[in-house]
Write an enzyme that holds these catalytic residues in place. Sequence first.
Site, PDB file in Angstrom:
ATOM      1  CD  GLU A 222       0.387  92.509 -12.321  1.00  0.00           C
ATOM      2  OE1 GLU A 222       1.567  92.092 -11.577  1.00  0.00           O
ATOM      3  OE2 GLU A 222      -0.449  91.783 -12.185  1.00  0.00           O
TER       4      GLU A 222
ATOM      5  CD1 TRP B  46      19.048  74.129  -4.518  1.00  0.00           C
ATOM      6  CD2 TRP B  46      17.652  73.753  -6.036  1.00  0.00           C
ATOM      7  NE1 TRP B  46      18.102  74.718  -4.110  1.00  0.00           N
ATOM      8  CE2 TRP B  46      16.989  74.525  -5.005  1.00  0.00           C
ATOM      9  CE3 TRP B  46      16.984  73.772  -7.397  1.00  0.00           C
ATOM     10  CZ2 TRP B  46      15.909  75.019  -4.973  1.00  0.00           C
ATOM     11  CZ3 TRP B  46      15.710  74.282  -7.272  1.00  0.00           C
ATOM     12  CH2 TRP B  46      15.144  74.764  -6.289  1.00  0.00           C
TER      13      TRP B  46
ATOM     14  CD1 TRP C  16       0.386  91.276  -8.268  1.00  0.00           C
ATOM     15  CD2 TRP C  16       1.837  89.962  -6.867  1.00  0.00           C
ATOM     16  NE1 TRP C  16      -0.134  89.949  -8.077  1.00  0.00           N
ATOM     17  CE2 TRP C  16       0.609  89.261  -7.189  1.00  0.00           C
ATOM     18  CE3 TRP C  16       2.648  89.380  -6.003  1.00  0.00           C
ATOM     19  CZ2 TRP C  16       0.649  87.821  -6.587  1.00  0.00           C
ATOM     20  CZ3 TRP C  16       2.565  88.074  -5.501  1.00  0.00           C
ATOM     21  CH2 TRP C  16       1.290  87.372  -6.075  1.00  0.00           C
TER      22      TRP C  16
ATOM     23  CD1 TRP D 172      14.867  85.738 -10.069  1.00  0.00           C
ATOM     24  CD2 TRP D 172      14.952  83.445 -10.697  1.00  0.00           C
ATOM     25  NE1 TRP D 172      15.223  85.725 -11.336  1.00  0.00           N
ATOM     26  CE2 TRP D 172      15.422  84.433 -11.538  1.00  0.00           C
ATOM     27  CE3 TRP D 172      15.026  82.035 -10.782  1.00  0.00           C
ATOM     28  CZ2 TRP D 172      15.994  83.806 -12.999  1.00  0.00           C
ATOM     29  CZ3 TRP D 172      15.783  81.591 -11.868  1.00  0.00           C
ATOM     30  CH2 TRP D 172      16.115  82.354 -12.860  1.00  0.00           C
TER      31      TRP D 172
ATOM     32  CD1 TRP E 108      15.782  78.779  -5.045  1.00  0.00           C
ATOM     33  CD2 TRP E 108      15.908  81.009  -4.808  1.00  0.00           C
ATOM     34  NE1 TRP E 108      15.793  79.107  -3.705  1.00  0.00           N
ATOM     35  CE2 TRP E 108      16.029  80.510  -3.493  1.00  0.00           C
ATOM     36  CE3 TRP E 108      16.000  82.479  -4.659  1.00  0.00           C
ATOM     37  CZ2 TRP E 108      15.978  81.070  -2.276  1.00  0.00           C
ATOM     38  CZ3 TRP E 108      16.127  82.970  -3.513  1.00  0.00           C
ATOM     39  CH2 TRP E 108      16.189  82.574  -2.243  1.00  0.00           C
TER      40      TRP E 108
ATOM     41  CG  ASN F 193       5.426  89.242 -15.265  1.00  0.00           C
ATOM     42  OD1 ASN F 193       6.458  89.265 -14.397  1.00  0.00           O
ATOM     43  ND2 ASN F 193       4.193  88.869 -15.060  1.00  0.00           N
TER      44      ASN F 193
HETATM   45  C1  LIG Z   1      11.701  85.736 -12.058  1.00  0.00           C
HETATM   46  C2  LIG Z   1      11.273  87.244 -12.024  1.00  0.00           C
HETATM   47  C3  LIG Z   1      11.996  88.417 -11.650  1.00  0.00           C
HETATM   48  C4  LIG Z   1      11.633  89.560 -11.673  1.00  0.00           C
HETATM   49  N1  LIG Z   1      12.568  90.591 -11.147  1.00  0.00           N
HETATM   50  C5  LIG Z   1      12.155  91.992 -11.151  1.00  0.00           C
HETATM   51  C6  LIG Z   1      12.915  92.914 -10.772  1.00  0.00           C
HETATM   52  O1  LIG Z   1      13.869  92.683 -10.627  1.00  0.00           O
HETATM   53  N2  LIG Z   1      12.408  94.266 -10.785  1.00  0.00           N
HETATM   54  C7  LIG Z   1      10.936  94.559 -10.843  1.00  0.00           C
HETATM   55  O2  LIG Z   1      10.715  95.774 -11.106  1.00  0.00           O
HETATM   56  N3  LIG Z   1      10.196  93.616 -11.235  1.00  0.00           N
HETATM   57  C8  LIG Z   1      10.796  92.146 -11.645  1.00  0.00           C
HETATM   58  N4  LIG Z   1       9.747  91.213 -11.710  1.00  0.00           N
HETATM   59  C9  LIG Z   1       8.208  91.628 -11.881  1.00  0.00           C
HETATM   60  C10 LIG Z   1       7.947  91.862 -13.353  1.00  0.00           C
HETATM   61  O3  LIG Z   1       8.527  91.231 -14.319  1.00  0.00           O
HETATM   62  C11 LIG Z   1       8.417  93.268 -13.902  1.00  0.00           C
HETATM   63  O4  LIG Z   1       7.935  94.054 -12.892  1.00  0.00           O
HETATM   64  C12 LIG Z   1       7.572  93.841 -15.038  1.00  0.00           C
HETATM   65  O5  LIG Z   1       7.898  92.851 -15.899  1.00  0.00           O
HETATM   66  C13 LIG Z   1       7.898  94.780 -15.632  1.00  0.00           C
HETATM   67  O6  LIG Z   1       7.469  95.416 -16.657  1.00  0.00           O
HETATM   68  P1  LIG Z   1       6.294  96.515 -16.706  1.00  0.00           P
HETATM   69  O7  LIG Z   1       7.075  97.938 -15.999  1.00  0.00           O
HETATM   70  O8  LIG Z   1       6.092  96.845 -18.266  1.00  0.00           O
HETATM   71  O9  LIG Z   1       5.282  96.210 -15.862  1.00  0.00           O
HETATM   72  P2  LIG Z   1       3.846  96.388 -15.908  1.00  0.00           P
HETATM   73  O10 LIG Z   1       3.044  95.066 -16.372  1.00  0.00           O
HETATM   74  O11 LIG Z   1       3.304  97.617 -16.744  1.00  0.00           O
HETATM   75  O12 LIG Z   1       3.284  96.516 -14.339  1.00  0.00           O
HETATM   76  C14 LIG Z   1       3.562  98.061 -13.762  1.00  0.00           C
HETATM   77  C15 LIG Z   1       4.504  97.722 -12.559  1.00  0.00           C
HETATM   78  O13 LIG Z   1       4.031  96.763 -11.504  1.00  0.00           O
HETATM   79  C16 LIG Z   1       5.034  96.116 -10.817  1.00  0.00           C
HETATM   80  N5  LIG Z   1       4.910  94.739 -11.238  1.00  0.00           N
HETATM   81  C17 LIG Z   1       4.582  94.323 -12.305  1.00  0.00           C
HETATM   82  N6  LIG Z   1       4.651  92.899 -12.106  1.00  0.00           N
HETATM   83  C18 LIG Z   1       5.025  92.557 -11.057  1.00  0.00           C
HETATM   84  C19 LIG Z   1       5.476  91.332 -10.159  1.00  0.00           C
HETATM   85  N7  LIG Z   1       4.993  90.220 -10.766  1.00  0.00           N
HETATM   86  N8  LIG Z   1       5.957  91.443  -9.078  1.00  0.00           N
HETATM   87  C20 LIG Z   1       6.320  92.759  -8.290  1.00  0.00           C
HETATM   88  N9  LIG Z   1       5.732  93.681  -9.234  1.00  0.00           N
HETATM   89  C21 LIG Z   1       5.457  93.793 -10.286  1.00  0.00           C
HETATM   90  C22 LIG Z   1       6.395  96.793 -11.335  1.00  0.00           C
HETATM   91  O14 LIG Z   1       6.919  97.779 -10.632  1.00  0.00           O
HETATM   92  C23 LIG Z   1       5.855  97.195 -12.835  1.00  0.00           C
HETATM   93  O15 LIG Z   1       6.817  98.380 -13.548  1.00  0.00           O
HETATM   94  C24 LIG Z   1      10.234  89.850 -11.823  1.00  0.00           C
HETATM   95  C25 LIG Z   1       9.189  88.758 -12.209  1.00  0.00           C
HETATM   96  C26 LIG Z   1       9.818  87.623 -12.170  1.00  0.00           C
HETATM   97  C27 LIG Z   1       8.713  86.430 -12.334  1.00  0.00           C
END
Ligand SMILES: Cc1cc2nc3c(=O)[nH]c(=O)nc-3n(C[C@H](O)[C@H](O)[C@H](O)COP(=O)(O)OP(=O)(O)OC[C@H]3O[C@@H](n4cnc5c(N)ncnc54)[C@H](O)[C@@H]3O)c2cc1C
Length: 471
Positions: free
Chosen positions: A279, A311, A282, A387, A364, A346
């Site tokens: 992640e 849209w 990612w 998005w 979007w 997420n």
């Molecule tokens: C529509 C949408 C919008 C999002 N907007 C953001 C945003 O503005 N800022 C943001 O940090 N993340 C965003 N995410 C990704 C993800 O949802 C969040 O990073 C995650 O929910 C943060 O929670 P956590 O720190 O507990 O994640 P954990 O599951 O603990 O993951 C650890 C770290 O990995 C990174 N990560 C995890 N999932 C993703 C992912 N899908 N894409 C990129 N990085 C990821 C984050 O930095 C996160 O803190 C978005 C996802 C979607 C589907």
Amino acid sequence: MKSLVWFRGDLRLDDNPALRNACENSEEVSAVFLFSPKQLSLHSEANIKVDFLIKNLVLLEKKLNDLNICLTIIESEGFSFDKGYISNLAAKNNIDKVFWNNQFGEDELHRDLQVSEALASNKINYESFDDQVVYKPGTLKTGQGNPYSVFTPFKRKWIEFFEMDFLDIDYLYQKKSKTDHISNVDAFNFNFKQTHKADMDLWPAGEEEAIARLQNFLKDKAINYSKDRNDPIIDGTSRISPYLALGIISSKRCILEALKHNNFEFSSGHIGITKWIDEIVWREFYKNIMFSFSKVSKGQPFQDYSKSIKWRFDKDEFDAWKEGKTGFPIIDAAMRQLLHEGWMHNRLRMVVAMFFTKNMLHDWRLGEEYFMQNLIDGDFASNNGGWQWSSSTGTDAAPYFRIFNPITQSTNFDKEGLFIKKYFPELKDLDKSVIHNPPTEHRKYCKYPMQILDLKESRLRAIEAFKTAKN
Ligand SMILES: Cc1cc2nc3c(=O)[nH]c(=O)nc-3n(C[C@H](O)[C@H](O)[C@H](O)COP(=O)(O)OP(=O)(O)OC[C@H]3O[C@@H](n4cnc5c(N)ncnc54)[C@H](O)[C@@H]3O)c2cc1C
């Protein structure tokens, strides 16, 4: 030597290469942060994120002060004015060299170019570093020399070229020489008006908090991460994203500590830990997309064909989505979580974004902006990536005909309906057999709205709109 460290998206001491290099090479070090309400608003930064930023700046000042480094905050009119503030401050304080860590957004890169030119014309040295990523965006390339647009091969290359030396980040700071500068952080008028209603106790400021959060996650939750990460009622993810977004902790620190819990293995060992590192990769992948494909920073979709999608826009539906009144409990609970916490799980971000762009067939970009305006972890690259993934307009995105059914998602990932009940106490008496899609009489009894759309019809409408755009 006298150095100035320009803090931006890196509000920490740990693994801060700009600060470390300034300290290693100078007798006197001072620091500056340019605070620009105008720029924050131009980038749709959420009120809760600005609140968190200010609280972290106050703590950063104290930590720097312990090293005899004085932090000055200057109110800036916006990025295009930053060159003047930095070069004037450097000239006024006889600074020999300015240090900063790179940011990779279009506007940020342009600003840094202007600042570099202004410093060069004033004969002031400068040096920049990469603290947000393991590989500088744009450096990992496909066999044909192109930037990656698919995650799995990007990650494969990321691991192939990885060296443990990249994580040589531990450093013990020594006090610098005392100066007669005085920090203005306590006196600075941030002119901040809180408009968000989220609970800030969920997000204590400071890098010690970020490190503790990381360690608690790795000790107690990481092992079950791959199993628990999709269930929104389980606090099974790290919730480290707000700290990464403002640079209160670095991604290298996250990876290093995670690897320590997994015998320094990326591909074997604890599946929870390797999945969690994925992640973080990612996050780096989306920074690469933002850096290598400038169109995504200009409001354009990654997939060119999707520019032709027609849209819809319906203000009542848009408001219902924002206010958690769509009549789909999992969507509405998720939208309430966003407002109560400034954060959303997420799995639910994907569910609400897909509902918005497919079932509602709304652009979007509107959802992307609303998220930025409300997320404490708002990060342009990840938000745009998320998005565009959900709306099937992006790189490595969900195929357009793969449309999550919010009721099935709810039944699968919030089986007992506990997450729904947490955010919708109005529905607390409903049994798990009805809570995901309450019958009309239950809706009336609980004063819960009827569904704003028909799932089957809206699904077909979306598939048709995408198909038409593709042909
Ligand atoms: C529509 C949408 C919008 C999002 N907007 C953001 C945003 O503005 N800022 C943001 O940090 N993340 C965003 N995410 C990704 C993800 O949802 C969040 O990073 C995650 O929910 C943060 O929670 P956590 O720190 O507990 O994640 P954990 O599951 O603990 O993951 C650890 C770290 O990995 C990174 N990560 C995890 N999932 C993703 C992912 N899908 N894409 C990129 N990085 C990821 C984050 O930095 C996160 O803190 C978005 C996802 C979607 C589907």
